[in-house]
Design a protein around this motif. Structure first.
Motif, short mmCIF file in Angstrom:
data_model
loop_
_atom_site.label_atom_id
_atom_site.label_comp_id
_atom_site.label_asym_id
_atom_site.label_seq_id
_atom_site.Cartn_x
_atom_site.Cartn_y
_atom_site.Cartn_z
N CYS A 1 0.85 -1.19 0.00
CA CYS A 1 0.00 0.00 0.00
C CYS A 1 0.89 1.24 0.00
O CYS A 1 1.80 1.35 0.81
CB CYS A 1 -0.89 0.03 1.24
SG CYS A 1 -2.09 -1.28 1.32
N HIS A 2 0.59 2.14 -0.89
CA HIS A 2 1.30 3.43 -0.94
C HIS A 2 0.28 4.51 -0.63
O HIS A 2 -0.77 4.60 -1.27
CB HIS A 2 1.89 3.66 -2.34
CG HIS A 2 2.99 2.72 -2.66
ND1 HIS A 2 4.30 3.11 -2.63
CD2 HIS A 2 2.98 1.42 -3.01
CE1 HIS A 2 5.05 2.07 -2.95
NE2 HIS A 2 4.27 1.05 -3.19
N ASP B 1 -5.61 13.10 -6.10
CA ASP B 1 -6.08 12.26 -7.19
C ASP B 1 -5.14 12.32 -8.39
O ASP B 1 -5.56 12.46 -9.53
CB ASP B 1 -7.51 12.62 -7.59
CG ASP B 1 -8.16 11.53 -8.43
OD1 ASP B 1 -7.76 10.36 -8.30
OD2 ASP B 1 -9.05 11.86 -9.24
N VAL B 2 -3.84 12.24 -8.11
CA VAL B 2 -2.82 12.22 -9.16
C VAL B 2 -1.89 11.04 -8.92
O VAL B 2 -1.74 10.58 -7.79
CB VAL B 2 -2.01 13.53 -9.22
CG1 VAL B 2 -2.89 14.70 -9.60
CG2 VAL B 2 -1.28 13.80 -7.93
N GLU B 3 -1.25 10.59 -9.97
CA GLU B 3 -0.31 9.48 -9.89
C GLU B 3 1.05 9.93 -9.39
O GLU B 3 1.74 9.23 -8.67
CB GLU B 3 -0.18 8.83 -11.27
CG GLU B 3 0.78 7.66 -11.34
CD GLU B 3 0.25 6.42 -10.65
OE1 GLU B 3 1.07 5.57 -10.27
OE2 GLU B 3 -0.97 6.29 -10.49
N TRP B 4 1.46 11.13 -9.78
CA TRP B 4 2.81 11.61 -9.52
C TRP B 4 2.75 13.08 -9.15
O TRP B 4 1.96 13.83 -9.70
CB TRP B 4 3.63 11.43 -10.79
CG TRP B 4 5.10 11.57 -10.59
CD1 TRP B 4 5.85 12.70 -10.76
CD2 TRP B 4 6.02 10.55 -10.18
NE1 TRP B 4 7.16 12.45 -10.48
CE2 TRP B 4 7.29 11.13 -10.13
CE3 TRP B 4 5.88 9.22 -9.83
CZ2 TRP B 4 8.42 10.43 -9.76
CZ3 TRP B 4 7.01 8.52 -9.47
CH2 TRP B 4 8.26 9.12 -9.44
N SER B 5 3.60 13.51 -8.22
CA SER B 5 3.66 14.93 -7.88
C SER B 5 5.11 15.31 -7.64
O SER B 5 5.99 14.47 -7.57
CB SER B 5 2.81 15.23 -6.65
OG SER B 5 3.44 14.72 -5.49
N THR C 1 3.79 1.89 2.66
CA THR C 1 4.72 2.98 2.38
C THR C 1 4.04 4.29 2.73
O THR C 1 3.05 4.67 2.10
CB THR C 1 5.14 2.98 0.90
OG1 THR C 1 5.72 1.72 0.59
CG2 THR C 1 6.11 4.09 0.61
N THR C 2 4.57 4.99 3.73
CA THR C 2 3.97 6.25 4.15
C THR C 2 4.82 7.46 3.77
O THR C 2 4.39 8.58 3.97
CB THR C 2 3.73 6.27 5.66
OG1 THR C 2 4.97 6.06 6.32
CG2 THR C 2 2.74 5.19 6.06
N HIS D 1 8.34 9.29 -2.90
CA HIS D 1 9.18 10.24 -3.63
C HIS D 1 8.81 11.69 -3.40
O HIS D 1 9.63 12.57 -3.50
CB HIS D 1 9.13 9.95 -5.14
CG HIS D 1 7.74 10.08 -5.69
ND1 HIS D 1 7.22 11.27 -6.06
CD2 HIS D 1 6.77 9.16 -5.85
CE1 HIS D 1 5.99 11.10 -6.46
NE2 HIS D 1 5.69 9.81 -6.35
N ASP D 2 7.54 11.96 -3.06
CA ASP D 2 7.13 13.36 -2.93
C ASP D 2 7.49 13.95 -1.57
O ASP D 2 7.27 15.12 -1.32
CB ASP D 2 5.64 13.54 -3.22
CG ASP D 2 4.75 12.66 -2.36
OD1 ASP D 2 5.28 11.97 -1.46
OD2 ASP D 2 3.54 12.66 -2.58
N GLY D 3 8.02 13.12 -0.66
CA GLY D 3 8.58 13.64 0.58
C GLY D 3 7.62 13.78 1.74
O GLY D 3 8.05 13.99 2.86
N PHE D 4 6.33 13.68 1.51
CA PHE D 4 5.38 13.83 2.61
C PHE D 4 5.41 12.60 3.48
O PHE D 4 5.48 11.48 3.00
CB PHE D 4 3.97 14.06 2.07
CG PHE D 4 2.95 14.24 3.15
CD1 PHE D 4 2.80 15.47 3.77
CD2 PHE D 4 2.17 13.19 3.57
CE1 PHE D 4 1.88 15.65 4.78
CE2 PHE D 4 1.23 13.35 4.58
CZ PHE D 4 1.09 14.58 5.18
N CYS D 5 5.37 12.79 4.77
CA CYS D 5 5.38 11.65 5.69
C CYS D 5 4.33 11.87 6.77
O CYS D 5 4.24 12.93 7.33
CB CYS D 5 6.76 11.53 6.32
SG CYS D 5 6.94 10.15 7.43
#
Length: 79
Positions: free
Chosen positions: A21-22, A30-34, A71-72, A75-79
């Motif tokens: 799970c990501h 609602d996007v695949e990549w940011s 996975t929390t 690549h977009d850095g939010f945690c």
């Protein structure tokens, strides 16, 4: 020299069936990549998120899954 999976990789292989799970800010956009530039105000989990997660875990277990990798931070850095 033996070529093959490491001990850790063999352990993961032995687990066999599981779920990945990501979860991150893209969930709310609602996007695949940011690019990781969206502000924290976009973080808006539903009030019943814990119940939903419990349901997902129960479904995974009922399906015979033996692990869940969650996975929390991606690549977009939010945690």
């Amino acid at each position: 020299m033996e070529i093959g999976p490491t001990v850790e990789q063999r352990r993961q292989i032995a687990r066999r069936y599981g779920m990945f799970c990501h979860y991150g800010m893209n969930t709310y956009q609602d996007v695949e990549w940011s690019e990781g530039k969206v502000g924290a105000e976009w973080f808006s989990p539903p009030a019943d998120l814990a119940e939903k997660i419990d349901g997902w875990a129960a479904l995974a277990k009922a399906a015979g899954m033996r692990y869940l990798l969650y996975t929390t931070k991606h690549h977009d850095g939010f945690c």
